[in-house]
Scaffold this active site. Structure first.
Site, PDB file in Angstrom:
ATOM      1  N   HIS A  92     -12.658   8.281  -1.798  1.00 30.93           N
ATOM      2  CA  HIS A  92     -11.616   7.836  -2.721  1.00 30.93           C
ATOM      3  C   HIS A  92     -12.126   6.535  -3.333  1.00 30.93           C
ATOM      4  CE1 HIS A  92      -8.479  10.231  -0.229  1.00 30.93           C
ATOM      5  NE2 HIS A  92      -8.972  10.958  -1.218  1.00 30.93           N
ATOM      6  N   GLU A 286      -9.407   4.825   8.809  1.00 23.55           N
ATOM      7  CA  GLU A 286      -8.681   3.986   7.856  1.00 23.55           C
ATOM      8  C   GLU A 286      -8.825   2.548   8.341  1.00 23.55           C
ATOM      9  OE1 GLU A 286      -6.879   5.229   5.273  1.00 23.55           O
ATOM     10  OE2 GLU A 286      -6.711   7.359   5.738  1.00 23.55           O
TER      11      GLU A 286
END
Length: 453
Positions: A92, A286
């Site tokens: 991303h 994350e």
């Protein structure tokens, strides 16, 4: 988080892109353009040619190279008995912290080699592949400062690359993107054993499955749940992900880990593709609440994540490895080698050298070995605690019976056909860390909410 807290988070953010790097040893804590990233990787390869190999695995939609730096004692090719490991970041494009962390990891590994015995052993015993940016077009299109969502999340064709891989649970029909295809081809050309892919927008280590269906009795639970929990904790507990507050009051993960499907389902995710089709254990990391934090925070991120990055790489040496031979000591390719009770959707098979790698925790196991066209045999073995950190237990298997002609590894008949998945454009699930903002979204329908993995 509430609106006031969100405003305090975003307001002070700053951004800059550094120019050309002065030297391999001078990597600064700033955000590096695609051009600067390429120059840095080429300089590393030029200055450390004996332990590095630089190559492009493909190109983005806009024609930017997807650069992979390989580190190892034999960096240009696979060596029998040395497992393949990879880190992938920035799929991303607006989730940028890990892109920089992997550049600093590369610099740390090459400059510590020959001085630091731990790093020397890791590089000598492992072939490490690092892809700092899977989505360079998205990175260049991102709009910093931005803690939340930006269009840079997608590739230039506006596809979410973490919804673009084949899925074993839901079949869809969208075009595989160049970046996705490049990673799939890369996996076919290597024998990856362990991997992690990095994201931003939360603080948690997530493990497969990311998706599921009614055929899976325990939704989202893999046969290797114990190993995945160990892998996730290896990173989370060494990177301070286990703090109770998470990123906001709606996001609390015990020990800083979660099963992906339990968090929220992801169709067409990369970690499931690695585990199911690639025989590679992958988790999703994350590592920052803010997707695009100020550059001034990067040095602190590096200090927090460096121990976890090193510790996680060592886990590629868990369990057992070896080769399957016939009675004349010819290696047998395409033999299924799995632990009894851990059958995979796609059975794990030996490569062209007859090699197998199984990530297992210490304990007693029974291996089931099946050679094409022959009956299965079983082998019992014990994996004691406190094994050598830089090598799984080596356990070669001689298959009884006539000499077996080597064949190229193929997918098992029971393995699902690889199919592309929809990009999910316009129908992205709300990211759990932004649950508190959902009410605000009803008041501001044009507001684009963020999303993580």
């Amino acid at each position: 988080m509430d609106l006031a807290r969100f405003s305090r988070t975003v307001a002070p953010l700053g951004f800059f892109v550094v120019g050309l790097l002065p030297s391999v040893l001078g990597l600064d804590f700033g955000y590096h353009s695609s051009e600067s990233l390429e120059k840095f990787l080429k300089a590393v390869n030029q200055n450390y040619p004996s332990i590095t190999h630089l190559h492009s695995i493909g190109k983005s939609v806009a024609g930017r190279d997807l650069w992979v730096l390989v580190l190892g004692r034999f960096p240009t090719k696979h060596t029998i008995g040395i497992p393949e490991f990879k880190y992938v970041a920035n799929m991303h494009g607006d989730e940028v912290v890990a892109r920089e962390m992997l550049l600093h990891l590369i610099e740390y590994l090459v400059t510590e080699y020959g001085k630091n015995s731990e790093i020397e052993q890791i590089i000598n015993s492992t072939r490490i592949h690092i892809l700092p940016s899977m989505n360079p077009d998205g990175f260049e299109a991102s709009d910093p400062p931005n803690c939340m969502f930006s269009n840079g999340r997608f590739n230039k064709n506006m596809f979410d690359l973490n919804r673009n891989f084949p899925d074993a649970f839901e079949a869809n029909t969208a075009e595989i993107q160049p970046e996705t295809q490049a990673v799939m081809d890369w996996m076919q050309n290597e024998n990856f054993v362990l991997s992690a892919n990095f994201h931003g927008g939360a603080m948690v280590a997530s493990f497969p499955y990311d998706n599921s269906n009614s055929a899976i009795a325990a939704k989202g639970v893999t046969p290797d749940q114990d190993v995945f929990r160990h892998l996730a904790k290896t990173y989370s507990l060494n990177a301070n992900m286990s703090r109770s507050d998470g990123c906001d009051d709606s996001n609390r993960f015990e020990d800083g880990i979660t099963n992906g499907y339990s968090w929220y389902p992801v169709k067409g995710g990369m970690q499931d593709y690695n585990y199911i089709w690639g025989q590679c254990f992958e988790i999703t990391l994350e590592i920052s609440c803010c997707k695009y934090p100020p550059a001034s925070s990067l040095q602190n991120f590096w200090a927090i994540n460096r121990p976890a990055l090193i510790k996680y790489m060592k886990q590629v040496h868990l369990g057992v490895k070896g080769q399957v031979f016939d009675i004349r000591r010819n290696p047998i390719a395409n033999a299924i080698v799995e632990e009894v009770g851990r059958s995979h959707i796609c059975p794990y098979r030996t490569n062209q050298n007859g090699e197998y790698y199984l990530l297992l925790l210490p304990g007693n196991y029974t291996l089931n070995v099946t050679v094409p066209g022959s009956k299965s045999i079983t082998q019992k073995l014990e994996l004691p605690a406190g094994q050598q950190l830089y090598s799984a237990r080596n356990y070669d298997i001689v298959y009884p019976g006539p000499t077996v002609r080597a064949t190229s590894p193929t997918q098992a008949a029971s393995c699902p056909k690889a199919v592309s998945v929809s990009s999910n454009n316009g129908a992205m699930p709300l990211k759990p860390t932004t649950f508190a903002l959902s009410f605000l979204a009803t008041l501001l329908p044009t507001m684009v909410l963020p999303q993580t993995h």
